[in-house]
Design a protein around this motif. Structure first.
Motif, PDB file in Angstrom:
ATOM      1  N   PHE A 309      33.386  36.192  48.074  1.00  0.00           N
ATOM      2  CA  PHE A 309      33.259  36.521  46.660  1.00  0.00           C
ATOM      3  C   PHE A 309      32.119  37.526  46.506  1.00  0.00           C
ATOM      4  O   PHE A 309      31.064  37.378  47.113  1.00  0.00           O
ATOM      5  CB  PHE A 309      32.935  35.276  45.835  1.00  0.00           C
ATOM      6  CG  PHE A 309      34.022  34.233  45.854  1.00  0.00           C
ATOM      7  CD1 PHE A 309      34.963  34.175  44.835  1.00  0.00           C
ATOM      8  CD2 PHE A 309      34.106  33.307  46.891  1.00  0.00           C
ATOM      9  CE1 PHE A 309      35.963  33.220  44.848  1.00  0.00           C
ATOM     10  CE2 PHE A 309      35.100  32.346  46.917  1.00  0.00           C
ATOM     11  CZ  PHE A 309      36.039  32.310  45.890  1.00  0.00           C
ATOM     12  N   ALA A 310      32.356  38.536  45.676  1.00  0.00           N
ATOM     13  CA  ALA A 310      31.320  39.532  45.404  1.00  0.00           C
ATOM     14  C   ALA A 310      31.579  40.121  44.024  1.00  0.00           C
ATOM     15  O   ALA A 310      32.677  39.997  43.470  1.00  0.00           O
ATOM     16  CB  ALA A 310      31.323  40.629  46.462  1.00  0.00           C
ATOM     17  N   THR A 311      30.559  40.758  43.461  1.00  0.00           N
ATOM     18  CA  THR A 311      30.696  41.380  42.142  1.00  0.00           C
ATOM     19  C   THR A 311      30.545  42.894  42.267  1.00  0.00           C
ATOM     20  O   THR A 311      30.192  43.408  43.326  1.00  0.00           O
ATOM     21  CB  THR A 311      29.627  40.838  41.173  1.00  0.00           C
ATOM     22  OG1 THR A 311      28.325  41.194  41.659  1.00  0.00           O
ATOM     23  CG2 THR A 311      29.715  39.331  41.052  1.00  0.00           C
ATOM     24  N   ASP A 312      30.794  43.589  41.169  1.00  0.00           N
ATOM     25  CA  ASP A 312      30.616  45.041  41.190  1.00  0.00           C
ATOM     26  C   ASP A 312      29.179  45.383  40.810  1.00  0.00           C
ATOM     27  O   ASP A 312      28.341  44.505  40.598  1.00  0.00           O
ATOM     28  CB  ASP A 312      31.631  45.730  40.276  1.00  0.00           C
ATOM     29  CG  ASP A 312      31.531  45.281  38.824  1.00  0.00           C
ATOM     30  OD1 ASP A 312      30.413  44.937  38.374  1.00  0.00           O
ATOM     31  OD2 ASP A 312      32.557  45.256  38.125  1.00  0.00           O
ATOM     32  N   GLU A 313      28.913  46.689  40.682  1.00  0.00           N
ATOM     33  CA  GLU A 313      27.537  47.143  40.473  1.00  0.00           C
ATOM     34  C   GLU A 313      26.923  46.665  39.155  1.00  0.00           C
ATOM     35  O   GLU A 313      25.714  46.623  39.022  1.00  0.00           O
ATOM     36  CB  GLU A 313      27.475  48.667  40.553  1.00  0.00           C
ATOM     37  CG  GLU A 313      28.307  49.420  39.535  1.00  0.00           C
ATOM     38  CD  GLU A 313      27.562  49.661  38.236  1.00  0.00           C
ATOM     39  OE1 GLU A 313      28.228  49.793  37.196  1.00  0.00           O
ATOM     40  OE2 GLU A 313      26.315  49.696  38.272  1.00  0.00           O
ATOM     41  N   ARG A 314      27.724  46.277  38.174  1.00  0.00           N
ATOM     42  CA  ARG A 314      27.177  45.792  36.903  1.00  0.00           C
ATOM     43  C   ARG A 314      26.343  44.531  37.095  1.00  0.00           C
ATOM     44  O   ARG A 314      25.357  44.310  36.392  1.00  0.00           O
ATOM     45  CB  ARG A 314      28.301  45.501  35.909  1.00  0.00           C
ATOM     46  CG  ARG A 314      29.079  46.706  35.423  1.00  0.00           C
ATOM     47  CD  ARG A 314      30.258  46.254  34.593  1.00  0.00           C
ATOM     48  NE  ARG A 314      31.175  45.434  35.373  1.00  0.00           N
ATOM     49  CZ  ARG A 314      32.157  44.699  34.838  1.00  0.00           C
ATOM     50  NH1 ARG A 314      32.340  44.683  33.520  1.00  0.00           N
ATOM     51  NH2 ARG A 314      32.955  43.995  35.622  1.00  0.00           N
TER      52      ARG A 314
END
Length: 362
Positions: A309-314
């Motif tokens: 799991f990972a998120t974007d730059e925001r």
């Protein structure tokens, strides 16, 4: 004291532990409901190519921009000072002068808005990253790889604490990438690590042999940084450098550094997963945006029957919303702060925070 169920609470978050100034506003309606992001603004201080950012210059940037960002965030969120339940600010870890510059504004707003007694919450920067990652991705009980300019840690949760299973023994992986970028005079806008990543995508024809330093559950990046700095000077010289008869390019060196450093991170993360029996990996922190790191971690997790799991730059890069979210989690479980107790610290361990909003087993 806990906040009553069903009562809507709103937090204003201020983040400024390094060169990114973030202002976020978030709302919680109930412990079970997902948070509502009302505003998430950021402004970055960029130093010239080949140079790092100094604490005094970064603090001056934060002082120049923070008031206007708070105003914009309040307008975007359509909230008034009387709607704010608490003000959350980064207590640490981070750079001293920038941390203090933001904390002064947090204290001032708390005093002006009548939140000085109980409505000012100091947040651990690392815990902010973790909780934001959990909220955005829905990861339930993952091993966390926290990778940024100032921190590199492998973390798992147990008994109301985020336990550190392994970490960098010297410099963080993000700091390694940033300093390597200076050696090649790679621009700092939008971020040196991002620019290294883009250049690495053009390389791959040559894998330069670099030091690989994993020591049990920990790793070291100073050796690989020193080696790449020496090689970079040779690559940029008129004579150049060859491997197997092929001339090494800056892109090849960027590729080689990423492959080596990320392999080290994957190794210690896999070892932590085996130790705690986890099938999920959550990558947080600014370096967590790197697509190659996500790809390498995904290959490892897939082989173990797990997922990444990972998120974007925001939400991956330092931001105010993660501080607002973590601060509100603390506030809603009874944590209260005052202006007198609103100190900052450059050293604030992830495992020093009592995680009262999670159950004993997660």
């Amino acid at each position: 004291m806990r906040v009553e169920r069903g009562k809507r609470t709103i937090s204003l978050g201020l983040e400024g532990s390094a060169n990114k100034l973030g202002i976020g506003i978030i709302s919680h309606s109930s412990p079970a409901a997902p948070p509502t992001i009302l505003a998430n603004l950021r402004h970055t201080y960029h130093s010239p190519p080949g140079a790092g950012f100094l604490p005094k210059d970064t603090a001056a940037h934060h002082r120049a921009w923070i008031v206007r960002l708070v105003k914009r965030a309040m307008q975007q969120a359509r909230v008034r000072p009387c709607d704010i339940t608490c003000i959350s600010y980064t207590r640490g870890p981070g750079m001293g002068a920038p941390l203090q510059a933001v904390a002064v504004v947090a204290r001032t707003l708390a005093a002006l808005w009548g939140l000085g007694e109980g409505g000012l919450v100091g947040v651990n920067h690392c815990v902010g990253h973790i909780e934001m990652g959990r909220a955005i991705t829905g990861a339930s009980h993952p091993v966390v790889l926290y990778v940024s300019g100032g921190n590199t840690q492998v973390i798992a949760y147990a008994a109301h604490r985020y336990r550190i299973f392994g970490e960098a023994l010297d410099i963080a992986v993000g700091n390694c990438l940033d300093r390597f970028a200076r050696a090649l005079c790679i621009p700092n806008d939008p971020a040196p690590g991002y620019n290294v990543e883009q250049l690495a995508k053009q390389g791959g024809g040559i894998l330069v042999d670099l030091p690989y330093a994993v020591k049990g559950m920990d790793c070291s990046f100073s050796g690989v940084l020193a080696a790449t700095e020496i090689i970079a000077s040779r690559v940029l010289s008129p004579e150049g450098m060859e491997v197997d008869g092929k001339r090494v390019t800056p892109a090849d060196l960027c590729f080689s550094l990423q492959e080596t450093a990320f392999a080290m991170l994957v190794e210690i993360t896999e070892r932590a997963m085996a130790h705690v029996g986890a099938t999920q990996v959550l990558i947080v922190g600014g370096v967590g945006c790197n697509e190659r790191l996500q790809e390498m971690m995904g290959s490892m997790a897939h082989e173990r029957g797990g997922s990444v799991f990972a998120t974007d730059e925001r939400f991956c890069i330092d931001n105010g919303i993660m501080i607002a979210h973590a601060g509100l989690l603390e506030y809603n479980t009874g944590v209260r702060g005052s202006i007198e107790g609103s100190f900052t610290t450059q050293r604030f361990r992830t495992d020093a925070v009592y995680v009262g909003w999670r159950g004993r087993d997660g």
